[in-house]
Design a protein around this motif. Structure first.
Motif, PDB file in Angstrom:
ATOM      1  N   PHE A 238      40.787  55.114  32.120  1.00 50.57           N
ATOM      2  CA  PHE A 238      41.466  53.817  31.946  1.00 50.57           C
ATOM      3  C   PHE A 238      40.649  52.875  31.063  1.00 50.57           C
ATOM      4  O   PHE A 238      41.208  52.079  30.301  1.00 50.57           O
ATOM      5  CB  PHE A 238      41.814  53.181  33.312  1.00 50.57           C
TER       6      PHE A 238
ATOM      7  N   TYR B 123      42.110  51.191  27.671  1.00 52.90           N
ATOM      8  CA  TYR B 123      42.043  49.745  27.422  1.00 52.90           C
ATOM      9  C   TYR B 123      41.334  49.444  26.102  1.00 52.90           C
ATOM     10  O   TYR B 123      41.681  48.503  25.392  1.00 52.90           O
ATOM     11  CB  TYR B 123      41.325  49.036  28.579  1.00 52.90           C
TER      12      TYR B 123
ATOM     13  N   PHE C 222      39.405  36.646  29.414  1.00 53.04           N
ATOM     14  CA  PHE C 222      40.094  35.965  30.516  1.00 53.04           C
ATOM     15  C   PHE C 222      41.183  36.864  31.104  1.00 53.04           C
ATOM     16  O   PHE C 222      41.292  37.008  32.332  1.00 53.04           O
ATOM     17  CB  PHE C 222      40.702  34.635  30.031  1.00 53.04           C
TER      18      PHE C 222
ATOM     19  N   ARG D 179      39.855  39.834  33.082  1.00 50.52           N
ATOM     20  CA  ARG D 179      39.220  39.422  34.341  1.00 50.52           C
ATOM     21  C   ARG D 179      40.243  38.837  35.325  1.00 50.52           C
ATOM     22  O   ARG D 179      40.285  39.217  36.491  1.00 50.52           O
ATOM     23  CB  ARG D 179      38.145  38.375  34.028  1.00 50.52           C
ATOM     24  N   TYR D 180      41.063  37.933  34.816  1.00 47.21           N
ATOM     25  CA  TYR D 180      41.971  37.207  35.712  1.00 47.21           C
ATOM     26  C   TYR D 180      43.161  38.064  36.137  1.00 47.21           C
ATOM     27  O   TYR D 180      43.468  38.169  37.328  1.00 47.21           O
ATOM     28  CB  TYR D 180      42.456  35.931  35.007  1.00 47.21           C
ATOM     29  N   TYR D 181      43.837  38.677  35.169  1.00 43.66           N
ATOM     30  CA  TYR D 181      45.060  39.430  35.504  1.00 43.66           C
ATOM     31  C   TYR D 181      44.752  40.868  35.928  1.00 43.66           C
ATOM     32  O   TYR D 181      45.307  41.354  36.908  1.00 43.66           O
ATOM     33  CB  TYR D 181      46.016  39.450  34.307  1.00 43.66           C
ATOM     34  N   ASP D 182      43.895  41.553  35.168  1.00 41.48           N
ATOM     35  CA  ASP D 182      43.622  42.963  35.481  1.00 41.48           C
ATOM     36  C   ASP D 182      42.507  43.116  36.510  1.00 41.48           C
ATOM     37  O   ASP D 182      42.255  44.237  36.983  1.00 41.48           O
ATOM     38  CB  ASP D 182      43.248  43.722  34.198  1.00 41.48           C
ATOM     39  N   GLU D 183      41.850  42.016  36.805  1.00 46.07           N
ATOM     40  CA  GLU D 183      40.778  42.007  37.804  1.00 46.07           C
ATOM     41  C   GLU D 183      39.729  43.079  37.505  1.00 46.07           C
ATOM     42  O   GLU D 183      39.245  43.790  38.379  1.00 46.07           O
ATOM     43  CB  GLU D 183      41.361  42.182  39.209  1.00 46.07           C
TER      44      GLU D 183
ATOM     45  N   SER E  76      36.130  44.506  36.454  1.00 46.25           N
ATOM     46  CA  SER E  76      34.737  44.091  36.670  1.00 46.25           C
ATOM     47  C   SER E  76      34.061  43.849  35.311  1.00 46.25           C
ATOM     48  O   SER E  76      34.490  44.404  34.299  1.00 46.25           O
ATOM     49  CB  SER E  76      33.978  45.164  37.448  1.00 46.25           C
ATOM     50  N   TYR E  77      33.007  43.079  35.326  1.00 46.08           N
ATOM     51  CA  TYR E  77      32.297  42.814  34.057  1.00 46.08           C
ATOM     52  C   TYR E  77      31.682  44.091  33.490  1.00 46.08           C
ATOM     53  O   TYR E  77      31.575  44.252  32.282  1.00 46.08           O
ATOM     54  CB  TYR E  77      31.222  41.739  34.272  1.00 46.08           C
TER      55      TYR E  77
ATOM     56  N   GLU F 268      32.988  47.096  33.720  1.00 44.26           N
ATOM     57  CA  GLU F 268      34.054  47.832  33.035  1.00 44.26           C
ATOM     58  C   GLU F 268      34.447  47.130  31.732  1.00 44.26           C
ATOM     59  O   GLU F 268      34.682  47.769  30.699  1.00 44.26           O
ATOM     60  CB  GLU F 268      35.278  47.950  33.955  1.00 44.26           C
TER      61      GLU F 268
ATOM     62  N   LYS G 269      30.473  37.117  31.149  1.00 46.35           N
ATOM     63  CA  LYS G 269      30.550  36.118  32.225  1.00 46.35           C
ATOM     64  C   LYS G 269      30.617  34.716  31.629  1.00 46.35           C
ATOM     65  O   LYS G 269      31.427  33.881  32.054  1.00 46.35           O
ATOM     66  CB  LYS G 269      29.322  36.230  33.142  1.00 46.35           C
TER      67      LYS G 269
ATOM     68  N   TYR H 104      34.048  34.198  30.033  1.00 45.75           N
ATOM     69  CA  TYR H 104      35.103  33.953  31.036  1.00 45.75           C
ATOM     70  C   TYR H 104      34.972  32.547  31.604  1.00 45.75           C
ATOM     71  O   TYR H 104      35.978  31.860  31.814  1.00 45.75           O
ATOM     72  CB  TYR H 104      35.008  34.992  32.156  1.00 45.75           C
ATOM     73  N   HIS H 105      33.745  32.127  31.863  1.00 47.91           N
ATOM     74  CA  HIS H 105      33.508  30.788  32.418  1.00 47.91           C
ATOM     75  C   HIS H 105      34.069  29.706  31.493  1.00 47.91           C
ATOM     76  O   HIS H 105      34.801  28.816  31.934  1.00 47.91           O
ATOM     77  CB  HIS H 105      32.000  30.584  32.619  1.00 47.91           C
TER      78      HIS H 105
END
Lengths: 166, 181
Positions: free
Chosen positions: B72, B76, B139, B142-146, B148-149, B151, B164, B167-168
């Motif tokens: 996966f 991606y 974003f 991280r937000y929708y597909d959740e 990990s950093y 990955e 990180k 995303y912040h």
């Protein structure tokens, strides 16, 4: 994939709006799209399998290219030949200073007929042999003809004149 | 039908089951990749084009896929690269500034027949369009597909620390946009 809540750093707690939102996308997908896509994709990648066999076709295409080039060159050469040759009618060159009397025995009847026909066209009907009246010997009164006329006639007929000594 | 990634990869290596394995892969990942692309491109038509290109590249490259990385993550990465190529192509055509592009994508969001400016979900979509490309991808993953950093780092080839931070910044901008709108 890991759960977002397990990974969220502390500062994500400062994002109240994002935390409260549902993560569902508001946009829609056309009905049946995901059912159809696997079949569409399979039909799209299948020709790629056939492409591997087109290696032989490529060499065949090269051969056809050479053949086409040869045909094209041939057409150009033939067209060039016909374009450059002189298509205007060649003038008839008649030999000069030729003694007809000498040549006459060597000519065939066909040649003579051709000559007479051509002469008719060039000289006109009035001067052609066809317009000449040929008198029957019975109609000629030889007594009325002078010796000179007779000599001229015989000369025209190209016959040797033999004078008998009296 | 193959369920597990390892079964798909094995099935793809056998000519008799290659197409079945490929169909299984498309069925398994099509929705996730579709939304990953659509969050970037907004329009369904563009998304469909890029998704199809992605799956064509998957077909061509799956035989050489190295199993030391997750399937996966590899998918991606292909989809993300296809998205970025598409966006770069669009930029070359239009040669617009970042503000113009953000405006154009916001207009695409607003042109959706279901668009409702009062709903938070739609405000979020508009807010995401204000982000630079890279932040947008980070974003979304991280937000929708959740994801990990770790990955995400494999997908984007960027260090976890940088991701990180990215995303912040993105999340802060989005919060501010929604609160102020």
């Amino acid at each position: 994939m890991e759960n977002k809540n397990e990974l969220s750093p502390e500062w994500e707690a400062d994002l109240p709006v994002l935390g409260a939102l549902k993560k569902a996308m508001p946009q829609q997908v056309p009905a049946g799209y995901f059912n159809a896509l696997p079949t569409i994709m399979l039909s799209k990648v299948r020709p790629t399998v056939e492409e591997a066999k087109t290696v032989k076709m490529a060499s065949m295409r090269n051969w056809m290219r050479y053949a086409a080039a040869a045909v094209l060159i041939g057409v150009v050469l033939i067209a060039g030949y016909f374009y450059t040759i002189d298509k205007s009618p060649q003038p008839i060159i008649y030999p000069k200073n030729v003694d007809i009397a000498v040549m006459l025995p060597y000519l065939s009847d066909n040649d003579l007929q051709l000559y007479l026909n051509t002469s008719t066209a060039i000289a006109g009907v009035a001067n052609s042999i066809e317009s000449n009246e040929i008198l029957e010997p019975a109609e000629i009164d030889l007594a009325e003809l002078s010796d000179e006329d007779l000599m001229q006639y015989l000369n025209e007929q190209n016959k040797p004149i033999v004078k008998k000594s009296s | 039908m193959f369920e597990e990634d390892t079964a798909i990869l094995l099935g793809f290596k056998v000519s008799a089951t290659k197409e079945l394995a490929y169909t299984s892969l498309v069925k398994k990942y099509q929705e996730k990749l579709y939304w990953h692309i659509r969050r970037m491109l907004v329009s369904h038509e563009d998304t469909n084009d890029v998704l199809q290109n992605t799956f064509i590249k998957v077909w061509r490259g799956l035989e050489n896929f190295r199993e030391d990385s997750q399937l996966f993550t590899w998918l991606y990465r292909i989809a993300t690269n296809e998205c970025l190529s598409f966006l770069a192509q669009q930029k070359r055509k239009g040669s617009e500034s970042f503000e113009d592009i953000a405006e154009a994508y916001s207009n695409k969001v607003k042109s959706d027949p279901d668009f409702d400016a009062n709903r938070l979900e739609w405000k979020l979509q508009l807010a995401i369009q204000q982000l630079p490309e890279k932040q947008k991808i980070v974003f979304n993953l991280r937000y929708y597909d959740e994801m990990s950093y770790q990955e995400m780092s494999k997908v984007l080839g960027t260090s976890e620390g940088a991701l990180k931070a990215s995303y912040h910044h993105a999340a802060k901008k989005i919060e501010a946009f929604i609160i102020n709108s």
